[in-house]
Design a protein around this motif. Sequence first.
Motif, short mmCIF file in Angstrom:
data_model
loop_
_atom_site.label_atom_id
_atom_site.label_comp_id
_atom_site.label_asym_id
_atom_site.label_seq_id
_atom_site.Cartn_x
_atom_site.Cartn_y
_atom_site.Cartn_z
N UNK A 1 0.83 -1.21 0.00
CA UNK A 1 0.00 0.00 0.00
C UNK A 1 0.87 1.26 0.00
N UNK A 2 0.44 2.27 -0.76
CA UNK A 2 1.28 3.46 -0.91
C UNK A 2 1.74 4.07 0.41
N UNK A 3 0.86 4.09 1.41
CA UNK A 3 1.21 4.68 2.70
C UNK A 3 2.42 4.03 3.33
N UNK A 4 2.61 2.75 3.08
CA UNK A 4 3.76 2.03 3.63
C UNK A 4 4.92 1.97 2.66
N UNK A 5 4.59 1.77 1.39
CA UNK A 5 5.60 1.46 0.37
C UNK A 5 6.71 2.50 0.30
N UNK A 6 6.31 3.76 0.20
CA UNK A 6 7.30 4.84 0.07
C UNK A 6 8.16 4.93 1.31
N UNK A 7 7.52 4.70 2.45
CA UNK A 7 8.24 4.78 3.71
C UNK A 7 9.31 3.68 3.81
N UNK B 1 5.27 -0.77 -9.45
CA UNK B 1 4.67 0.51 -9.85
C UNK B 1 5.29 1.67 -9.08
N UNK B 2 5.74 1.38 -7.87
CA UNK B 2 6.39 2.42 -7.06
C UNK B 2 7.90 2.45 -7.29
N UNK B 3 8.37 1.64 -8.24
CA UNK B 3 9.81 1.64 -8.53
C UNK B 3 10.62 0.75 -7.62
N UNK C 1 7.22 10.97 2.94
CA UNK C 1 6.89 9.55 2.81
C UNK C 1 6.07 9.02 3.98
N UNK C 2 5.82 9.88 4.97
CA UNK C 2 5.13 9.39 6.17
C UNK C 2 3.81 10.12 6.41
N UNK C 3 3.27 10.71 5.35
CA UNK C 3 2.07 11.53 5.54
C UNK C 3 0.84 10.69 5.92
N UNK D 1 -7.27 3.66 7.17
CA UNK D 1 -6.29 2.70 7.70
C UNK D 1 -5.39 2.19 6.57
N UNK D 2 -4.22 1.69 6.95
CA UNK D 2 -3.27 1.11 5.98
C UNK D 2 -3.17 -0.36 6.33
N UNK D 3 -4.12 -1.13 5.86
CA UNK D 3 -4.28 -2.51 6.29
C UNK D 3 -3.79 -3.44 5.19
N UNK D 4 -2.50 -3.76 5.23
CA UNK D 4 -1.87 -4.56 4.16
C UNK D 4 -2.56 -5.90 3.95
N UNK D 5 -3.01 -6.52 5.03
CA UNK D 5 -3.55 -7.86 4.90
C UNK D 5 -5.07 -7.90 5.10
N UNK D 6 -5.69 -6.75 5.25
CA UNK D 6 -7.15 -6.70 5.31
C UNK D 6 -7.74 -7.49 6.46
N UNK D 7 -7.12 -7.40 7.62
CA UNK D 7 -7.60 -8.21 8.74
C UNK D 7 -8.38 -7.40 9.77
N UNK D 8 -8.41 -6.09 9.62
CA UNK D 8 -9.13 -5.29 10.60
C UNK D 8 -8.41 -5.19 11.93
#
Lengths: 427, 74
Positions: free
Chosen positions: A85-91, A139-141, A388-390, A402-409
């Motif tokens: 997810x973009x919120x994590x990836x750039x960081x 996609x994020x390089x 990168x941490x916005x 939320x930034x839920x990589x695995x969709x577990x809630x």
Amino acid sequence: MRYSAFSVLKNALTGHKGWKPVWREPEPKAEYDVIIVGGGGHGLSTAYYLAKEFGLANVAVIEKGYLGSGNIGRNTTIIRSNYMLPGNERFYELSMKLWEGLEQDFNYNAMVSQRGVINLYHSDGQRDAYARRGNAMRLEGVDAELLDRKALEKLCPISILTMVVSPFRGIAAKRGGTARHDAVAWGYARGADMRGVDIIQNCEVTGFVIEAGVVKGVETSKGTIRAKKVGVAAAGNTTRVMDKAGLRLPIESHVLQAFVTEGLKPIIDTVITFGVGHFYISQSDKGGLVFGGDLDGYNSYAQRGDLAMVEHVCEAGMAMVPMIGRARVLRSWGGIMDMSMDRSPIIDKTPVDGLYLNCGWCYGGFKATPASGMCFAHLIARDAPHPVATELRLDRFETGRVIDETGRGAQPTCTEASYANSLPSLW
Amino acid sequence: MRIPCPHCGERDHAEFVYRGDATVVRPDPDASGAARAFHEFVHLRTNPAGLHKEHWYHEGGAALDCGRAQHRYT
């Protein structure tokens, strides 16, 4: 303390009596510009970057125990940038880039080894999830490569893997790898100390000085220390510290175990993960196999785990690499994970002015150490999040971002079978 | 670790599913401020380093919720 070929030789010939402590042990001053609560990897890297990148050297790091006594010394040393997810990836990509230049930057041997991280997959669903993740990364390089058996064979000694986990395919993040965890803490501590940061050990924060909604310092076991700004990077003890400022957080503390065997000849030269069985393994430079699995599964502040998870991890290890059954486990240990409710971190301001928060590292804080420090230092120095941490906001749970990589809630302990076959929940 | 189930007696904790803090109560969805109350209910934790009352669901047995208080620090 500086090192040179001459000093190494001279000390070798004179009984190593000339070495001096690498950082000072100062008494706290009455006031600082910034106080960082927590002298682990994230706290020390924050202080280092505050001094080096943002010109703030009137900084203290306050540590309850000894320097690096928390998770920086209790992890499995893996570094990687393979988030979706973009919120994590750039960081995490910033973190990977900082790892790549870290030793030159702080002039200390952190033994960063980009030996590659391979995640094996064993079902169509898991393959699709990995392919999706890999595509998002590209996609994020960020590099990612889906491996068929042949490509995997080139990267990883699959002859040691069992047929049970065939068909031997995976995804590789080749820039990932390992680093010497303690040396990361020491390198940052030395670099911060050299720039004037006071590292105050064995000093517990017992409260905050808050006047009219603005933080003015901390109460400690060594007295009150005033500060214009206070940043908290206390990992598994985050909620215990922030309780003292009257804040309830989206954090639970859980224990995660890890294991190391006796030293063996080189057999595994990458990091390999086994999502189906919840197991991952690498080999340290000393030869020990370092491995681990899942959270114990219930709230805990104990830095040790329970036997049920020892059995589970060893079973998963035997399912993937049967030969490790011949190796003896030398040590096992547990670290306290600050599990956030979407398993992504928080680097943000708090409702108390001047009080900043760095937490929610879950089972992945080590690899984030450089970027966490850089972004937290940016936030504290400039009062604005690093670009990168916005998205690593404290209020994202209330706003639904939320930034839920695995969709577990909001279930830190939801693990095991329900996700093992479809999602790479443990990398 | 063994957990007492009211129906089956004391059983190994591997038979149970952990459901976290047993002291939180689901808010009234019709009350004013329900959105905030649900955020607190779902996301925020007290996370004590001390006595923690927990729900353990006996999935491998009686399928009952078994309350248990544990001291969470050492």
